[in-house]
Design a protein around this motif. Structure first.
Motif, short mmCIF file in Angstrom:
data_model
loop_
_atom_site.label_atom_id
_atom_site.label_comp_id
_atom_site.label_asym_id
_atom_site.label_seq_id
_atom_site.Cartn_x
_atom_site.Cartn_y
_atom_site.Cartn_z
N ILE A 14 1.75 2.24 10.98
CA ILE A 14 1.71 1.30 12.11
C ILE A 14 0.47 0.40 12.01
O ILE A 14 0.55 -0.82 12.17
N ASN A 15 -0.67 1.02 11.73
CA ASN A 15 -1.92 0.26 11.72
C ASN A 15 -2.04 -0.66 10.51
O ASN A 15 -2.55 -1.78 10.63
N LEU A 16 -1.57 -0.21 9.35
CA LEU A 16 -1.65 -1.07 8.17
C LEU A 16 -0.62 -2.20 8.25
O LEU A 16 -0.90 -3.32 7.81
N THR A 17 0.54 -1.92 8.83
CA THR A 17 1.53 -2.98 9.02
C THR A 17 0.99 -4.05 9.96
O THR A 17 1.14 -5.25 9.73
N ARG A 18 0.31 -3.60 11.01
CA ARG A 18 -0.31 -4.51 11.97
C ARG A 18 -1.36 -5.39 11.27
O ARG A 18 -1.59 -6.53 11.67
N VAL B 164 0.86 -1.18 0.00
CA VAL B 164 0.00 0.00 0.00
C VAL B 164 0.90 1.24 0.00
O VAL B 164 1.82 1.35 0.82
N LEU B 165 0.63 2.16 -0.91
CA LEU B 165 1.35 3.44 -0.93
C LEU B 165 0.59 4.43 -0.06
O LEU B 165 -0.63 4.58 -0.18
N VAL B 166 1.30 5.11 0.83
CA VAL B 166 0.69 6.14 1.68
C VAL B 166 1.36 7.48 1.38
O VAL B 166 2.54 7.68 1.67
N LEU B 167 0.60 8.39 0.75
CA LEU B 167 1.09 9.74 0.45
C LEU B 167 0.49 10.70 1.46
O LEU B 167 -0.71 10.98 1.43
N GLU B 168 1.31 11.18 2.37
CA GLU B 168 0.86 12.08 3.44
C GLU B 168 2.05 12.91 3.89
O GLU B 168 3.10 12.36 4.22
N ASP B 169 1.90 14.25 3.88
CA ASP B 169 3.06 15.09 4.21
C ASP B 169 3.25 15.28 5.71
O ASP B 169 4.32 15.70 6.14
N GLU B 170 2.24 14.97 6.52
CA GLU B 170 2.41 15.08 7.98
C GLU B 170 2.93 13.76 8.52
O GLU B 170 2.26 12.73 8.46
N SER B 171 4.16 13.81 9.06
CA SER B 171 4.83 12.56 9.47
C SER B 171 4.07 11.82 10.56
O SER B 171 4.06 10.59 10.59
N SER B 172 3.40 12.55 11.46
CA SER B 172 2.69 11.88 12.55
C SER B 172 1.51 11.07 12.02
O SER B 172 1.27 9.94 12.47
N GLY C 50 -1.12 -6.48 8.29
CA GLY C 50 -0.49 -7.39 7.34
C GLY C 50 -0.08 -6.77 6.02
O GLY C 50 0.27 -7.49 5.08
N TYR C 51 -0.07 -5.44 5.94
CA TYR C 51 0.32 -4.77 4.69
C TYR C 51 1.76 -4.29 4.76
O TYR C 51 2.29 -3.99 5.84
N GLU C 52 2.38 -4.20 3.59
CA GLU C 52 3.69 -3.57 3.46
C GLU C 52 3.46 -2.15 2.98
O GLU C 52 2.87 -1.93 1.93
N VAL C 53 3.88 -1.17 3.78
CA VAL C 53 3.57 0.23 3.50
C VAL C 53 4.74 0.91 2.82
O VAL C 53 5.88 0.84 3.30
N ILE C 54 4.47 1.55 1.69
CA ILE C 54 5.45 2.37 0.98
C ILE C 54 5.08 3.82 1.26
O ILE C 54 3.98 4.25 0.90
N GLU C 55 5.96 4.57 1.90
CA GLU C 55 5.63 5.94 2.32
C GLU C 55 6.15 6.98 1.32
O GLU C 55 7.21 6.82 0.72
N ALA C 56 5.37 8.04 1.16
CA ALA C 56 5.79 9.17 0.33
C ALA C 56 5.32 10.45 1.00
O ALA C 56 4.23 10.51 1.56
N GLU C 57 6.15 11.50 0.89
CA GLU C 57 5.86 12.78 1.55
C GLU C 57 5.32 13.82 0.56
O GLU C 57 4.64 14.74 0.94
N THR C 58 5.65 13.66 -0.72
CA THR C 58 5.18 14.59 -1.75
C THR C 58 4.56 13.82 -2.90
O THR C 58 4.81 12.62 -3.08
N GLY C 59 3.77 14.53 -3.71
CA GLY C 59 3.15 13.90 -4.87
C GLY C 59 4.18 13.37 -5.85
O GLY C 59 4.04 12.28 -6.40
#
Length: 229
Positions: free
Chosen positions: A20-24, A5-13, A26-35
């Motif tokens: 944390i919740n998606l990993t729990r 799952v890709l998560v695009l969100e600029d607020e780190s919190s 069973g997902y592998e999270v790919i993080e991105a801060e900008t479009g």
């Protein structure tokens, strides 16, 4: 099968809370801060099935990221994240190609349920048996999950495909918004009936000769919709 799952969100919190919740779950999270970063990671991580896109971002916003994804990828599931409750944001997100939206703040259970539902539809579930549904001028291929109109391919998102399949399996039957929500989004869906109307508006733009005067998807006023065969 990868559960990326890709998560695009600029607020780190918030991004960390989602991760944390998606990993729990069973997902592998790919993080991105900008479009821009999100589009790059999508290009390089071809098996990402679902993308969560924040709307308010520095640089290109979530709407534009959604448009660019949909220009080349109809299979991925897209959920818009918005801190604003204005109806226009929700409608704009859906019309640019999103499948769903979640308004902040949201609970971990709600978010996980939305991702689970989209993941199943975006290729995480077992393939359907081979078959075709033919209702002139449409041909729906249930193995490849594709639609043709007059022999020309119509590019549909997975939600749009599910709506078309539901209608073509129920020709002439008036279906309430609640029934459509259950059949397409699932009985455990948390969202609003509005998502049915906006997705059908988007689908009409793709399949009708005149979306303002539809002949295939007919409105049953005060109730829902009917496939007009």
């Amino acid at each position: 099968m990868a559960r990326k799952v890709l998560v695009l969100e600029d607020e780190s919190s918030i991004r960390s809370f989602i991760e944390i919740n998606l990993t729990r779950a069973g997902y592998e999270v790919i993080e991105a801060e900008t479009g821009e970063e999100a589009l790059e990671k999508l290009k390089n991580g071809g098996d990402i099935r679902v993308a969560l896109l924040d709307i308010m971002l520095p640089g290109i916003d979530g709407f534009e990221v959604c448009r660019r994804i949909r220009a080349t990828n109809t299979r991925i599931g897209i959920i818009m994240l918005t801190a604003r409750s204005q109806e226009m944001d929700k409608v704009t997100g859906l019309m640019t190609g999103a499948d769903d939206y979640v308004t902040k703040p949201f609970s971990p259970a709600e978010l996980t349920a939305r991702v689970d539902a989209l993941f199943r539809r975006a290729g995480g579930a077992a393939p359907e048996q081979a078959g075709e549904i033919c209702q002139d001028p449409f041909l729906l291929n249930t193995r490849n999950r594709t639609l043709e109109k007059n022999g020309q391919r119509v590019k549909l998102t997975q939600v749009e495909y599910s709506i078309m399949k539901m209608f073509m399996e129920n020709p002439g039957k008036a279906l309430s918004r609640e029934e459509i929500l259950d059949m397409v989004w699932g009985r455990d869906y948390f969202g609003e009936l509005k998502i049915v109307d906006v997705n059908i508006r988007r689908l009409r733009l793709k399949i009708e000769d005149n979306a303002q005067n539809p002949t295939f998807i007919n409105t049953v006023w005060g109730y829902g919709y009917k496939w007009g065969f």
